[in-house]
Design a protein around this motif. Structure first.
Motif, PDB file in Angstrom:
ATOM      1  N   VAL A 146      22.127 130.550  91.588  1.00  0.00           N
ATOM      2  CA  VAL A 146      23.251 130.112  92.451  1.00  0.00           C
ATOM      3  C   VAL A 146      24.611 130.511  92.046  1.00  0.00           C
ATOM      4  O   VAL A 146      25.413 130.979  92.856  1.00  0.00           O
ATOM      5  N   GLY A 147      24.922 130.872  90.708  1.00  0.00           N
ATOM      6  CA  GLY A 147      25.995 131.226  90.234  1.00  0.00           C
ATOM      7  C   GLY A 147      26.187 132.626  90.591  1.00  0.00           C
ATOM      8  O   GLY A 147      27.118 133.151  90.866  1.00  0.00           O
ATOM      9  N   GLU A 148      25.306 133.376  90.594  1.00  0.00           N
ATOM     10  CA  GLU A 148      25.060 134.841  90.800  1.00  0.00           C
ATOM     11  C   GLU A 148      25.526 134.900  92.300  1.00  0.00           C
ATOM     12  O   GLU A 148      26.275 135.842  92.710  1.00  0.00           O
ATOM     13  N   CYS A 149      24.748 134.081  92.966  1.00  0.00           N
ATOM     14  CA  CYS A 149      25.114 134.104  94.569  1.00  0.00           C
ATOM     15  C   CYS A 149      26.477 133.854  94.865  1.00  0.00           C
ATOM     16  O   CYS A 149      27.042 134.596  95.804  1.00  0.00           O
ATOM     17  N   GLN A 150      27.134 133.008  94.071  1.00  0.00           N
ATOM     18  CA  GLN A 150      28.683 132.553  94.384  1.00  0.00           C
ATOM     19  C   GLN A 150      29.516 133.863  94.103  1.00  0.00           C
ATOM     20  O   GLN A 150      30.373 134.153  94.846  1.00  0.00           O
ATOM     21  N   ARG A 151      28.978 134.741  93.079  1.00  0.00           N
ATOM     22  CA  ARG A 151      29.903 135.780  92.665  1.00  0.00           C
ATOM     23  C   ARG A 151      29.502 136.735  93.840  1.00  0.00           C
ATOM     24  O   ARG A 151      30.725 137.692  94.169  1.00  0.00           O
ATOM     25  N   VAL A 152      28.550 136.894  94.260  1.00  0.00           N
ATOM     26  CA  VAL A 152      28.065 138.129  95.280  1.00  0.00           C
ATOM     27  C   VAL A 152      29.137 137.751  96.433  1.00  0.00           C
ATOM     28  O   VAL A 152      29.669 138.547  97.060  1.00  0.00           O
ATOM     29  N   ALA A 153      28.934 136.393  97.069  1.00  0.00           N
ATOM     30  CA  ALA A 153      29.800 136.080  98.010  1.00  0.00           C
ATOM     31  C   ALA A 153      31.387 136.210  97.867  1.00  0.00           C
ATOM     32  O   ALA A 153      31.938 136.482  98.968  1.00  0.00           O
ATOM     33  N   ILE A 154      31.877 135.976  96.733  1.00  0.00           N
ATOM     34  CA  ILE A 154      33.310 136.402  96.280  1.00  0.00           C
ATOM     35  C   ILE A 154      33.350 137.933  96.383  1.00  0.00           C
ATOM     36  O   ILE A 154      34.548 138.348  97.003  1.00  0.00           O
ATOM     37  N   VAL A 155      32.731 138.663  95.788  1.00  0.00           N
ATOM     38  CA  VAL A 155      32.574 140.179  95.884  1.00  0.00           C
ATOM     39  C   VAL A 155      32.835 140.464  97.479  1.00  0.00           C
ATOM     40  O   VAL A 155      33.647 141.515  97.979  1.00  0.00           O
ATOM     41  N   ARG A 156      32.005 139.707  98.460  1.00  0.00           N
ATOM     42  CA  ARG A 156      32.008 140.261  99.706  1.00  0.00           C
ATOM     43  C   ARG A 156      33.261 140.159 100.110  1.00  0.00           C
ATOM     44  O   ARG A 156      33.806 140.591 101.207  1.00  0.00           O
ATOM     45  N   ALA A 157      33.765 138.855 100.000  1.00  0.00           N
ATOM     46  CA  ALA A 157      35.204 138.294 100.270  1.00  0.00           C
ATOM     47  C   ALA A 157      36.288 139.341 100.331  1.00  0.00           C
ATOM     48  O   ALA A 157      37.212 139.356 101.057  1.00  0.00           O
ATOM     49  N   VAL A 166      38.505 132.081 100.715  1.00  0.00           N
ATOM     50  CA  VAL A 166      38.399 130.597 101.128  1.00  0.00           C
ATOM     51  C   VAL A 166      37.072 130.191 100.977  1.00  0.00           C
ATOM     52  O   VAL A 166      36.216 130.632 101.107  1.00  0.00           O
ATOM     53  N   ALA A 167      36.893 128.997  99.792  1.00  0.00           N
ATOM     54  CA  ALA A 167      35.950 128.746  99.209  1.00  0.00           C
ATOM     55  C   ALA A 167      35.840 127.161  99.461  1.00  0.00           C
ATOM     56  O   ALA A 167      36.594 126.406  98.832  1.00  0.00           O
ATOM     57  N   ASP A 168      34.747 126.853  99.887  1.00  0.00           N
ATOM     58  CA  ASP A 168      34.432 125.455  99.990  1.00  0.00           C
ATOM     59  C   ASP A 168      33.465 124.895  99.123  1.00  0.00           C
ATOM     60  O   ASP A 168      32.150 125.177  98.963  1.00  0.00           O
ATOM     61  N   GLU A 169      34.088 123.906  97.929  1.00  0.00           N
ATOM     62  CA  GLU A 169      33.269 123.569  96.946  1.00  0.00           C
ATOM     63  C   GLU A 169      32.502 124.737  96.249  1.00  0.00           C
ATOM     64  O   GLU A 169      31.376 124.628  95.911  1.00  0.00           O
ATOM     65  N   PRO A 170      33.107 125.748  95.732  1.00  0.00           N
ATOM     66  CA  PRO A 170      32.294 127.051  95.101  1.00  0.00           C
ATOM     67  C   PRO A 170      31.557 126.646  93.867  1.00  0.00           C
ATOM     68  O   PRO A 170      30.848 127.296  93.278  1.00  0.00           O
ATOM     69  N   THR A 171      32.091 125.459  93.048  1.00  0.00           N
ATOM     70  CA  THR A 171      31.382 125.260  91.951  1.00  0.00           C
ATOM     71  C   THR A 171      30.738 124.105  91.847  1.00  0.00           C
ATOM     72  O   THR A 171      30.078 123.538  90.753  1.00  0.00           O
ATOM     73  N   ALA A 172      30.473 123.305  93.125  1.00  0.00           N
ATOM     74  CA  ALA A 172      29.781 122.143  92.985  1.00  0.00           C
ATOM     75  C   ALA A 172      28.410 122.120  92.699  1.00  0.00           C
ATOM     76  O   ALA A 172      27.840 121.225  92.061  1.00  0.00           O
ATOM     77  N   SER A 173      27.609 123.274  92.865  1.00  0.00           N
ATOM     78  CA  SER A 173      26.174 123.178  92.751  1.00  0.00           C
ATOM     79  C   SER A 173      26.042 123.920  91.422  1.00  0.00           C
ATOM     80  O   SER A 173      24.839 124.341  91.146  1.00  0.00           O
ATOM     81  N   LEU A 174      26.969 123.977  90.641  1.00  0.00           N
ATOM     82  CA  LEU A 174      26.679 124.875  89.421  1.00  0.00           C
ATOM     83  C   LEU A 174      26.978 124.079  88.083  1.00  0.00           C
ATOM     84  O   LEU A 174      27.390 122.901  87.887  1.00  0.00           O
ATOM     85  N   ASP A 175      26.253 124.574  86.906  1.00  0.00           N
ATOM     86  CA  ASP A 175      26.291 124.108  85.733  1.00  0.00           C
ATOM     87  C   ASP A 175      27.891 124.257  85.258  1.00  0.00           C
ATOM     88  O   ASP A 175      28.491 125.259  85.546  1.00  0.00           O
ATOM     89  N   ALA A 176      28.269 123.721  84.177  1.00  0.00           N
ATOM     90  CA  ALA A 176      29.781 123.870  83.598  1.00  0.00           C
ATOM     91  C   ALA A 176      29.993 125.415  83.189  1.00  0.00           C
ATOM     92  O   ALA A 176      31.106 126.007  83.701  1.00  0.00           O
ATOM     93  N   GLU A 177      28.848 125.913  82.656  1.00  0.00           N
ATOM     94  CA  GLU A 177      29.157 127.445  82.030  1.00  0.00           C
ATOM     95  C   GLU A 177      29.253 128.404  83.572  1.00  0.00           C
ATOM     96  O   GLU A 177      30.196 128.983  83.628  1.00  0.00           O
ATOM     97  N   SER A 178      28.218 128.162  84.501  1.00  0.00           N
ATOM     98  CA  SER A 178      28.586 128.979  85.809  1.00  0.00           C
ATOM     99  C   SER A 178      29.826 128.542  86.735  1.00  0.00           C
ATOM    100  O   SER A 178      30.637 129.440  87.008  1.00  0.00           O
ATOM    101  N   ALA A 179      30.039 127.265  86.433  1.00  0.00           N
ATOM    102  CA  ALA A 179      31.405 127.165  87.167  1.00  0.00           C
ATOM    103  C   ALA A 179      32.638 127.610  86.676  1.00  0.00           C
ATOM    104  O   ALA A 179      33.544 128.007  87.343  1.00  0.00           O
ATOM    105  N   ALA A 180      32.673 127.461  85.156  1.00  0.00           N
ATOM    106  CA  ALA A 180      33.836 128.160  84.641  1.00  0.00           C
ATOM    107  C   ALA A 180      33.876 129.619  84.970  1.00  0.00           C
ATOM    108  O   ALA A 180      34.977 130.214  85.129  1.00  0.00           O
ATOM    109  N   THR A 181      32.596 130.418  84.939  1.00  0.00           N
ATOM    110  CA  THR A 181      32.703 131.782  85.368  1.00  0.00           C
ATOM    111  C   THR A 181      33.321 131.976  86.774  1.00  0.00           C
ATOM    112  O   THR A 181      34.000 132.794  86.899  1.00  0.00           O
ATOM    113  N   ILE A 182      32.901 131.192  87.626  1.00  0.00           N
ATOM    114  CA  ILE A 182      33.596 131.351  89.112  1.00  0.00           C
ATOM    115  C   ILE A 182      35.039 130.982  89.030  1.00  0.00           C
ATOM    116  O   ILE A 182      35.709 131.921  89.530  1.00  0.00           O
TER     117      ILE A 182
END
Ligand code: ADP
Ligand code: ADP
Length: 223
Positions: A146-157, A166-182
């Motif tokens: 999921v974290g990788e997918c979020q980064r891909v979506a951000i790259v596309r943006a 514009v991001a709607d809850e981009p870290t809500a589905s992530l564990d703490a470490e992935s959320a920090a990366t985002i």
């Protein structure tokens, strides 16, 4: 400089035959280099605000401006201008498409004529730039975290120019470490000139990386 702006925007929905105001005469400005967070209880209009800013939804009244011009022309948002990032990557990314195709779609929508090879090159470079050098551009979202997918979506943006995220809850589905990366990635892209809006119920995390956090109250996003 101002990149995206809501001016006196109102939006109501028809609920059980009753017109319910959700956004009421709201103003909002997002500048280059800043991350604006929006918090508020469920149902307070956060997602509606985001859909108005991305052109997925039209206001009943008021203006949505992108770089000073109306975001929508003939009822449609300018092609490829804003590609939203959602909580669920399955909503953001087409599961059938390999990464190179997804990532370069905004370039094509914006009228760049690129060969398949050029698109692959651009996608490769974009992924390398956000710490995703290990991802094969032929992979599809279903085989990514999921974290990788979020980064891909951000790259596309950000690949196609004005750099609006514009991001709607981009870290809500992530564990703490992935959320920090985002969070760190959004911060870096803003520092490089992107204009970022993040809607979230996680105010504590949002405050750790946003420049200002607004709260939805009576249909408006206010400090
Ligand atoms: P939040 O993101 O803060 O939870 P939303 O923007 O999703 O809030 O929703 C705000 C209000 O608007 C809610 O009462 C919701 O039920 C209503 N709403 C949102 N979208 C629609 C829609 N497409 N049709 C009817 N009502 C909607
Ligand atoms: P992260 O470590 O970034 O938080 P998750 O723990 O949510 O990611 O994802 C773990 C695994 O779940 C991934 O490696 C992948 O196998 C699977 N997965 C995640 N997202 C998806 C998706 N959208 N479709 C299919 N499988 C997924």
């Amino acid at each position: 400089p101002v990149v995206v702006e809501l001016r006196s925007v109102s939006k109501a929905y028809e609920v059980a035959g009753h017109r319910t105001p959700v956004i009421v005469d709201a103003d909002l400005t997002i500048r280059r280099g800043e991350i604006v967070g929006v918090v508020g209880p469920s149902g307070s209009g956060k997602s509606t605000l985001l859909r108005l800013l991305s052109g997925q939804e039209r206001p009943d009244s008021g203006d949505v401006l992108a770089e000073g011009e109306p975001l929508c022309r003939s009822g449609l948002p300018r092609p490829g201008w804003i590609m939203p990032v959602f909580q669920d990557p399955v909503t953001s990314l087409d599961p059938r498409w390999p990464l190179w195709r997804t990532i370069t779609e905004p370039l094509v929508l914006r009228g760049e004529r690129l060969s398949r090879g050029q698109r692959r090159q651009r996608a490769r470079a974009a992924l390398d730039g956000v710490g995703l050098a290990h991802l094969d551009i032929l992979r599809r979202p279903g085989s990514l975290s999921v974290g990788e997918c979020q980064r891909v979506a951000i790259v596309r943006a950000v690949i196609a120019g004005p750099g609006v995220i514009v991001a709607d809850e981009p870290t809500a589905s992530l564990d703490a470490e992935s959320a920090a990366t985002i969070a760190a990635l959004l911060r870096r892209l803003a520092d490089e000139g992107a204009a970022v809006l993040v809607v979230s119920h996680d105010e504590r995390r949002l405050r750790s990386y946003a420049d200002r956090v607004l709260r939805m109250h009576q249909g408006q996003a206010t400090p």
